[in-house]
Design an enzyme around this catalytic site. Structure first.
Site, PDB file in Angstrom:
ATOM      1  N   PHE A 238       8.632 -14.588  25.742  1.00 24.58           N
ATOM      2  CA  PHE A 238      10.056 -14.790  25.530  1.00 24.58           C
ATOM      3  C   PHE A 238      10.360 -16.276  25.410  1.00 24.58           C
ATOM      4  O   PHE A 238       9.573 -17.117  25.855  1.00 24.58           O
ATOM      5  CB  PHE A 238      10.866 -14.243  26.719  1.00 24.58           C
TER       6      PHE A 238
ATOM      7  N   SER B 248      15.994 -10.493  21.183  1.00 21.20           N
ATOM      8  CA  SER B 248      14.744  -9.760  21.365  1.00 21.20           C
ATOM      9  C   SER B 248      14.634  -8.640  20.337  1.00 21.20           C
ATOM     10  O   SER B 248      15.636  -8.108  19.875  1.00 21.20           O
ATOM     11  CB  SER B 248      14.684  -9.160  22.761  1.00 21.20           C
ATOM     12  N   GLN B 249      13.411  -8.294  20.017  1.00 21.46           N
ATOM     13  CA  GLN B 249      13.185  -7.210  19.076  1.00 21.46           C
ATOM     14  C   GLN B 249      13.694  -5.902  19.678  1.00 21.46           C
ATOM     15  O   GLN B 249      13.652  -5.715  20.896  1.00 21.46           O
ATOM     16  CB  GLN B 249      11.703  -7.102  18.747  1.00 21.46           C
TER      17      GLN B 249
END
Length: 157
Positions: A144, A1-2
């Site tokens: 996601f 994830s960022q």
């Protein structure tokens, strides 16, 4: 994830220095490493054995002694290490996996994206109120990768 999503999820989980945390979808170990600087102990679980082994090795080499990376079906959590004060899921499921609900401590917080595979996912915070009661809060739209596993999406969807 960022990184900003990792920060958003950590903030939503309201991590405390005494917390034992489960991260589902450990990947490279980045989020587990960040959480280990806040929480007492972090268990990560990754379904891809090679990725999980690399993350485990990386945590050891970098001296993250309060992180344990497991390999397995993250939708089922890590029952042997439960209960958890916080669970952060880095993959979107069709609903909240029952196993993860059950592995939450009383007052524990579970942060998980739920919804369709590719659209209409919502970030949800589930708080365990007592042995059988949970409160759910919608924290907004997200996107996601799918949570693959027995209590998530089937492989190949």
């Amino acid at each position: 994830s960022q990184p900003y999503i990792v920060a958003l999820m950590i903030e939503a989980a309201a991590l405390q220095p005494t917390d034992k945390v489960l991260e589902v979808g450990a990947g490279s170990g980045y989020a587990a490493a960040v959480m280990s600087r806040i929480a007492r102990f972090v268990h990560g679980i990754e379904r891809h054995a090679e990725l999980g082994e690399l993350a485990r090795k990386r945590m050891a080499e970098l001296g993250y002694g309060n992180v344990d990376i497991h390999v397995g079906d993250g939708s089922k959590g890590v029952a042997k290490a439960a209960p958890f004060d916080a669970i952060i899921v880095s993959a979107g499921g069709p609903s909240v996996p029952p196993a993860l609900r059950e592995q939450l401590a009383i007052s524990g917080r579970l942060i998980i994206p739920i919804g369709d595979l590719r659209q209409n996912q919502r970030l949800v915070r589930v708080t365990r109120l007592d042995a059988t009661a949970f409160k759910e809060e919608d924290l907004g739209a997200v996107m996601f990768v799918p949570l693959i596993g027995e209590q998530g999406w089937p492989e190949g969807d």
